[in-house]
Design an enzyme around this catalytic site. Structure first.
Site, PDB file in Angstrom:
ATOM      1  N   LYS A 161       1.000  -1.239  -0.046  1.00 32.78           N
ATOM      2  CA  LYS A 161       0.089  -0.069  -0.017  1.00 32.78           C
ATOM      3  C   LYS A 161       0.918   1.382   0.029  1.00 32.78           C
ATOM      4  O   LYS A 161       0.485   2.287   0.514  1.00 32.78           O
ATOM      5  CB  LYS A 161      -1.044   0.136   1.229  1.00 32.78           C
ATOM      6  CG  LYS A 161      -1.930  -1.213   1.232  1.00 32.78           C
ATOM      7  CD  LYS A 161      -2.813  -1.136   2.472  1.00 32.78           C
ATOM      8  CE  LYS A 161      -1.938  -1.569   3.649  1.00 32.78           C
ATOM      9  NZ  LYS A 161      -2.589  -1.760   4.732  1.00 32.78           N
ATOM     10  N   ASP A 196      -5.106  -5.315  10.377  1.00 32.61           N
ATOM     11  CA  ASP A 196      -6.272  -4.913  10.378  1.00 32.61           C
ATOM     12  C   ASP A 196      -7.820  -5.819  10.600  1.00 32.61           C
ATOM     13  O   ASP A 196      -8.672  -5.572  11.165  1.00 32.61           O
ATOM     14  CB  ASP A 196      -6.451  -3.387   9.708  1.00 32.61           C
ATOM     15  CG  ASP A 196      -6.102  -3.776   8.116  1.00 32.61           C
ATOM     16  OD1 ASP A 196      -5.574  -4.966   7.939  1.00 32.61           O
ATOM     17  OD2 ASP A 196      -6.140  -2.990   7.461  1.00 32.61           O
TER      18      ASP A 196
HETATM   19  C1  GLC Z   1      -2.773  -5.035   2.465  1.00 33.68           C
HETATM   20  C2  GLC Z   1      -1.712  -5.545   3.730  1.00 33.68           C
HETATM   21  C3  GLC Z   1      -2.764  -6.380   4.645  1.00 33.68           C
HETATM   22  C4  GLC Z   1      -3.907  -5.472   5.122  1.00 33.68           C
HETATM   23  C5  GLC Z   1      -4.763  -4.851   3.918  1.00 33.68           C
HETATM   24  C6  GLC Z   1      -5.850  -4.019   4.251  1.00 33.68           C
HETATM   25  O1  GLC Z   1      -3.188  -6.051   1.740  1.00 33.68           O
HETATM   26  O2  GLC Z   1      -0.859  -6.294   3.027  1.00 33.68           O
HETATM   27  O3  GLC Z   1      -2.182  -6.831   5.663  1.00 33.68           O
HETATM   28  O4  GLC Z   1      -4.869  -6.128   5.931  1.00 33.68           O
HETATM   29  O5  GLC Z   1      -4.005  -4.181   2.950  1.00 33.68           O
HETATM   30  O6  GLC Z   1      -5.324  -2.913   5.079  1.00 33.68           O
END
Ligand code: GLC
Length: 467
Positions: A161, A196
């Site tokens: 991200k 999360d």
């Molecule tokens: C990305 C991260 C993951 C997280 C998701 C939502 O996929 O790798 O760990 O849960 O974003 O934020």
């Protein structure tokens, strides 16, 4: 509904729209492929090369309503960072929180700088609320793929991200945060580090014990779910009495081995080349809030370059990478004006002056792009429901895309109903779940430690009783 008015469009436009199509049949195929990939991640022999890592957490117990006390939560993983103070009593919680935008130089600078930033804001928060002298148990929601060696241990596998802080991949983030807290003179007692999705699931389960899945539809996209411990060959922790462990699927990485290449377009490949995590998170890059706006920007540019729209003139304002935000897709979809004047306003902010026909084209294109995302995530959740295989499956969900893009959400819900009619898949919006869930997980950890239920020696947490 998706597809309306497309008949009058030039063939370049209809072809482009078609390239984003995910048919029902393809959705079922995607579900099968996901099942295979998830199974690989769960198997010890296949996990090292599996793209979906199916990371076991050490969360083996859901909240049972007996958790009580004050907890701190840190939530890092999107464009914002949050510090929370959560009071938990008799199945209810009260929250006080601060939200900060993470500057991009902190996201992508030296790792120590990122953890100093977190510690500094934690110090300010605890001092402002006069809790600096108490060492309250802290749950850290760190929303990136991590290997866990315990509830309070999380080794970062890879940044996602847009984060790219140096020197953190391959390291346990707990000592990094502890060291930063020491530098900033703030006491911490980190009792849990979770993803999360897991936090959202725990926050959901705090209100509704049936939440067996956690879903984030925001800057990124990922899911967690309860899996029987026997099926998780990578799990090295002690079995809880309930015999399940929450898995952080990291299914954003679905397709990284090429198994979704028939769904991906040249725009997806272009975006991937321009990301810090190139070659990774292909599924997420077709679904999540970080990417949808950029896909639409590229699709509009493509039609301009083909001289199909806007007289072939590409304004400078539209050339700015990542300049077209996903919330614009929401606004375009919500535009109920007769002459699509709200859509026109958005396009004018990019120096585009659309005709009535061009407005329709942009709207259809936007719809094709978010529809593909929604159908893809519907397939993912449907497959998880199949794995869980109970008549009713409750998904705790949070994230900006889910919360603010109701057409995306509604299409996902109706698709799931059609894909897996055998299961009643219910959604529970766990608002602020990623923050509150950190605190709830810390509370469960403290409860387990007090009762000696966590498979670890029954010793009180260092300062767990100080509140
Ligand atoms: C990305 C991260 C993951 C997280 C998701 C939502 O996929 O790798 O760990 O849960 O974003 O934020």
């Amino acid at each position: 509904m998706p597809g309306e008015q497309n008949a009058d469009f030039p063939s370049e436009v209809t072809d482009l729209i078609k390239s984003f199509e995910v048919t029902r049949d393809l959705q079922y195929q995607i579900m099968e492929r996901l099942e295979d990939e998830m199974n690989k991640g769960l198997k010890a022999a296949l996990n090292p090369t599996a793209k979906i890592k199916m990371l076991p957490t050490y969360v083996t117990s859901l909240p049972d309503g007996t958790e009580n006390g004050d907890f701190l939560a840190l939530d890092l993983g999107g464009s914002n960072f949050r510090v929370m103070w959560v009071k938990i009593k008799n199945g209810k919680s009260k929250t006080c929180m601060d939200v900060y935008t993470i500057p991009s130089e902190v996201m992508r600078g030296p790792g120590d700088q990122l953890f100093d930033y977190i510690a500094e804001h934690l110090a300010k928060f605890t001092s402002y609320h006069n809790i600096c002298e108490m060492c309250i148990p802290l749950g850290f929601t760190f929303s990136f793929p991590c290997f866990h060696k315990g509830l309070a241990s999380a080794t970062l596998v890879t940044w996602t991200k847009g984060y790219d802080a140096a020197g953190v991949e391959g390291k346990d983030v707990v000592p990094l945060l502890e060291a930063a807290c020491k530098r900033k003179n703030v006491q911490v007692d980190i009792v849990a580090v979770i993803n999360d999705t897991v936090a959202t699931q725990m926050a959901g389960a705090f209100k509704d014990h049936n939440c067996v899945v956690g879903l984030i539809l925001g800057t990124g996209c990922n899911a967690s779910y309860l899996e029987c411990t026997e099926k998780v060959e990578m799990f090295e922790g002690a079995k809880g009495p309930e015999n399940f462990v929450i898995i952080d699927c990291e299914f954003g990485a679905f397709g990284d081995n090429g198994c979704l290449d028939d769904v991906r377009t040249d725009f997806d490949r272009d975006i991937d080349r321009r990301t810090f995590n190139r070659g990774k998170q292909f599924y997420e890059k077709m679904i999540a809030g970080m990417y949808l706006g950029e896909i639409l920007r590229l699709a509009i540019i493509h039609l301009i370059n083909q001289k199909v729209i806007f007289g072939g003139v590409l304004p400078e304002a539209l050339q700015k990478e990542w300049g077209f935000k996903t919330k614009n897709l929401t606004y375009i979809e919500n535009d109920t004006t007769q002459d699509l004047s709200e859509t026109r306003e958005i396009l004018e902010s990019f120096d585009l002056h659309p005709s009535a026909a061009e407005l329709q084209i942009i709207r259809a294109l936007s719809r094709a792009i978010w529809t593909r995302g929604s159908r893809l995530v519907a397939s993912g959740i449907s497959q998880i429901a199949r794995r869980i295989n109970t008549p009713s499956v409750t998904v705790a969900v949070d994230g900006s895309l889910y919360q603010h893009f109701h057409q995306f959400r509604e299409l996902m819900l109706s698709d799931i109903k059609e894909l897996v009619p055998k299961y009643e898949v219910k959604f529970h919006h766990a608002e602020d779940g990623s923050g509150i869930g950190g605190a709830v997980t810390a509370a469960v950890a403290v409860r387990q430690s007090r009762t000696g239920q966590n498979g670890q020696p029954h010793v009180p947490l260092q300062n767990g009783d100080c509140v």
